[in-house]
Design a protein around this motif. Structure first.
Motif, mmCIF file in Angstrom:
data_model
loop_
_atom_site.group_PDB
_atom_site.id
_atom_site.type_symbol
_atom_site.label_atom_id
_atom_site.label_comp_id
_atom_site.label_asym_id
_atom_site.label_seq_id
_atom_site.Cartn_x
_atom_site.Cartn_y
_atom_site.Cartn_z
ATOM 1 N N SER A 54 0.813 -1.210 0.000
ATOM 2 C CA SER A 54 0.000 0.000 0.000
ATOM 3 C C SER A 54 0.851 1.266 0.000
ATOM 4 O O SER A 54 0.430 2.310 -0.512
ATOM 5 N N GLU A 55 2.067 1.165 0.521
ATOM 6 C CA GLU A 55 2.925 2.347 0.631
ATOM 7 C C GLU A 55 3.598 2.710 -0.688
ATOM 8 O O GLU A 55 4.055 3.844 -0.863
ATOM 9 N N ASN A 56 3.707 1.780 -1.629
ATOM 10 C CA ASN A 56 4.417 2.095 -2.879
ATOM 11 C C ASN A 56 3.604 1.756 -4.125
ATOM 12 O O ASN A 56 4.149 1.632 -5.218
ATOM 13 N N PHE A 57 2.272 1.629 -3.971
ATOM 14 C CA PHE A 57 1.454 1.195 -5.099
ATOM 15 C C PHE A 57 1.426 2.219 -6.230
ATOM 16 O O PHE A 57 1.146 1.870 -7.385
ATOM 17 N N SER A 58 1.736 3.455 -5.936
ATOM 18 C CA SER A 58 1.774 4.487 -6.985
ATOM 19 C C SER A 58 3.162 4.616 -7.609
ATOM 20 O O SER A 58 3.358 5.389 -8.549
ATOM 21 N N ASP A 59 4.123 3.844 -7.110
ATOM 22 C CA ASP A 59 5.489 3.883 -7.623
ATOM 23 C C ASP A 59 5.559 3.046 -8.906
ATOM 24 O O ASP A 59 5.222 1.862 -8.904
ATOM 25 N N CYS A 60 5.999 3.646 -9.993
ATOM 26 C CA CYS A 60 6.037 2.926 -11.268
ATOM 27 C C CYS A 60 7.032 1.778 -11.245
ATOM 28 O O CYS A 60 6.998 0.900 -12.119
ATOM 29 N N ASN A 61 7.929 1.740 -10.260
ATOM 30 C CA ASN A 61 8.918 0.671 -10.165
ATOM 31 C C ASN A 61 8.461 -0.509 -9.315
ATOM 32 O O ASN A 61 9.221 -1.451 -9.099
ATOM 33 N N ARG A 62 7.214 -0.468 -8.836
ATOM 34 C CA ARG A 62 6.707 -1.576 -8.028
ATOM 35 C C ARG A 62 6.552 -2.831 -8.888
ATOM 36 O O ARG A 62 6.383 -2.752 -10.109
ATOM 37 N N ASP A 63 6.614 -3.989 -8.256
ATOM 38 C CA ASP A 63 6.246 -5.214 -8.954
ATOM 39 C C ASP A 63 4.744 -5.214 -9.208
ATOM 40 O O ASP A 63 3.976 -4.588 -8.472
ATOM 41 N N ARG A 64 4.328 -5.935 -10.234
ATOM 42 C CA ARG A 64 2.907 -6.034 -10.577
ATOM 43 C C ARG A 64 2.404 -7.446 -10.308
ATOM 44 O O ARG A 64 3.127 -8.419 -10.544
ATOM 45 N N PHE A 65 1.147 -7.535 -9.853
ATOM 46 C CA PHE A 65 0.507 -8.831 -9.690
ATOM 47 C C PHE A 65 -0.872 -8.799 -10.338
ATOM 48 O O PHE A 65 -1.673 -7.905 -10.074
ATOM 49 N N ILE A 66 -1.135 -9.800 -11.181
ATOM 50 C CA ILE A 66 -2.431 -9.939 -11.840
ATOM 51 C C ILE A 66 -3.014 -11.289 -11.428
ATOM 52 O O ILE A 66 -2.389 -12.326 -11.667
ATOM 53 N N GLN A 67 -4.181 -11.281 -10.815
ATOM 54 C CA GLN A 67 -4.827 -12.543 -10.445
ATOM 55 C C GLN A 67 -5.706 -12.998 -11.602
ATOM 56 O O GLN A 67 -6.862 -12.604 -11.726
ATOM 57 N N SER A 68 -5.129 -13.847 -12.457
ATOM 58 C CA SER A 68 -5.878 -14.306 -13.623
ATOM 59 C C SER A 68 -7.055 -15.178 -13.214
ATOM 60 O O SER A 68 -8.135 -15.082 -13.799
ATOM 61 N N LYS A 69 -6.851 -16.040 -12.190
ATOM 62 C CA LYS A 69 -7.984 -16.832 -11.681
ATOM 63 C C LYS A 69 -8.784 -15.943 -10.734
ATOM 64 O O LYS A 69 -8.785 -16.086 -9.516
ATOM 65 N N GLY A 70 -9.471 -14.992 -11.359
ATOM 66 C CA GLY A 70 -10.130 -13.932 -10.604
ATOM 67 C C GLY A 70 -11.258 -14.392 -9.716
ATOM 68 O O GLY A 70 -11.630 -13.708 -8.764
ATOM 69 N N HIS A 71 -11.813 -15.582 -10.012
ATOM 70 C CA HIS A 71 -12.924 -16.069 -9.191
ATOM 71 C C HIS A 71 -12.496 -16.383 -7.763
ATOM 72 O O HIS A 71 -13.337 -16.416 -6.866
ATOM 73 N N SER A 72 -11.195 -16.599 -7.542
ATOM 74 C CA SER A 72 -10.702 -16.858 -6.180
ATOM 75 C C SER A 72 -10.291 -15.553 -5.505
ATOM 76 O O SER A 72 -9.264 -15.471 -4.832
ATOM 77 N N VAL A 73 -11.122 -14.567 -5.677
ATOM 78 C CA VAL A 73 -10.794 -13.221 -5.218
ATOM 79 C C VAL A 73 -10.800 -13.090 -3.700
ATOM 80 O O VAL A 73 -10.144 -12.204 -3.141
ATOM 81 N N GLU A 74 -11.546 -13.959 -3.002
ATOM 82 C CA GLU A 74 -11.632 -13.829 -1.545
ATOM 83 C C GLU A 74 -10.250 -13.933 -0.898
ATOM 84 O O GLU A 74 -9.939 -13.205 0.047
ATOM 85 N N ALA A 75 -9.418 -14.835 -1.406
ATOM 86 C CA ALA A 75 -8.060 -14.959 -0.868
ATOM 87 C C ALA A 75 -7.271 -13.678 -1.118
ATOM 88 O O ALA A 75 -6.541 -13.197 -0.248
ATOM 89 N N LEU A 76 -7.408 -13.121 -2.332
ATOM 90 C CA LEU A 76 -6.698 -11.879 -2.653
ATOM 91 C C LEU A 76 -7.163 -10.742 -1.764
ATOM 92 O O LEU A 76 -6.342 -9.973 -1.244
ATOM 93 N N TYR A 77 -8.460 -10.612 -1.564
ATOM 94 C CA TYR A 77 -8.981 -9.514 -0.750
ATOM 95 C C TYR A 77 -8.436 -9.534 0.680
ATOM 96 O O TYR A 77 -8.065 -8.491 1.231
ATOM 97 N N VAL A 78 -8.405 -10.706 1.314
ATOM 98 C CA VAL A 78 -7.952 -10.731 2.715
ATOM 99 C C VAL A 78 -6.458 -10.425 2.804
ATOM 100 O O VAL A 78 -6.005 -9.810 3.778
#
Length: 281
Positions: A54-78
């Motif tokens: 959360s502290e560097n999410f606006s930094d263009c040098n941050r790593d990126r994560f894409i949850q392609s299996k988006g239906h398992s979003v509950e794990a990502l949210y917590v």
């Protein structure tokens, strides 16, 4: 990034599982089995591997994560809540009318890079971002989490070919290989096997690991890229419904809401695991 021991991350995984079950129960909807199977993967990525928070999410040098299996979003949210992107209490609105916390990731939620849910889209998006990083001579890496049933989508293979062609060694695809999808075992529905050989043939470096073992996951993901000049494909062998005995390896829990009795039993199992982990901490 804080440094956690293996035991501390194991405790986090149990806490994440307890939380996601709580919000699935409140929402009366959720992809329970797949969220439980990928919890350890998300835990290790966000707490030990990726340079993003959360502290560097606006930094263009941050790593990126894409949850392609988006239906398992509950794990990502917590996990995102635990990383400070939003208060966990926000998830009490999960899947409710006008809530931004929907059943698939959306950029309306802090910490989510792209809307996903239509299977087969996450890897192409991630490959494009990784190519952009190469052109910009940027150092960030791109991680994406795929479901094994998702491999039936042809767009994955187009992206796989493109990523190898452009030598995107800053791209890491992780497969949540729990071997089950909504209608049954992958092998019976639309077999993706042999998985490793196919991805190697497409020009990727393939590594295999136990996706529900914190220590092994950390060791594997710390060695990324697995080979310079090649994208990395991680086969993370997991158990669908991991952490709740009566949900494990049961296709009916691909999407399912526990009854009051089932929920109580699941929470008791996880709390027993937490107690054991804490005692031997």
């Amino acid at each position: 990034m804080m440094h956690f021991t293996d035991k501390e991350l194991e405790i986090k995984s149990a806490q994440y599982r307890k939380a996601l079950l709580k919000y699935i129960k409140l929402a009366k909807a959720g992809h329970t089995g797949g969220s439980l199977s990928c919890t350890d993967i998300l835990n290790v990525l966000y707490n030990d591997v990726m340079n993003v928070g959360s502290e560097n999410f606006s930094d263009c040098n941050r790593d990126r994560f894409i949850q392609s299996k988006g239906h398992s979003v509950e794990a990502l949210y917590v996990v995102l809540a635990d990383k400070g992107f939003f208060p966990e209490t926000d998830l009490e609105t999960l899947c409710q009318y006008k809530s931004k916390y929907m059943g698939h990731p959306t950029r309306k939620v802090a910490g989510v890079e792209f809307n996903t849910g239509a299977l087969g889209h996450g890897l192409p998006i991630s490959a494009g971002i990784a190519l952009a990083a190469k052109k910009d001579k940027a150092a960030y890496r791109v991680f994406t989490l795929l479901g094994d049933g998702e491999l039936a989508e042809g767009s994955n293979w187009e992206a796989a070919m493109m990523a190898a062609h452009y030598k995107l060694d800053n791209l890491i695809a992780i497969l949540d290989h729990n071997a089950l999808q909504i209608t049954g075992p992958n092998r019976e529905v639309c077999s993706p096997y042999p998985i490793a050989e196919k991805w190697e043939a497409f020009g990727w470096k393939v590594v295999e690991t136990n996706g529900n073992n914190i220590a092994e996951l950390r060791k594997t993901l710390k060695k990324i890229p697995a080979k310079n000049g090649k994208p990395t494909f991680v086969i993370a062998n997991t158990i669908k419904g991991k952490g709740v005995s009566f949900m494990e390896n049961e296709k009916k829990w691909h999407h399912g809401v526990p009854s009051d009795n089932q929920y109580d039993l699941a929470v008791k199992e996880i709390e027993a695991e937490l107690e054991q982990l804490t005692v031997f901490k």
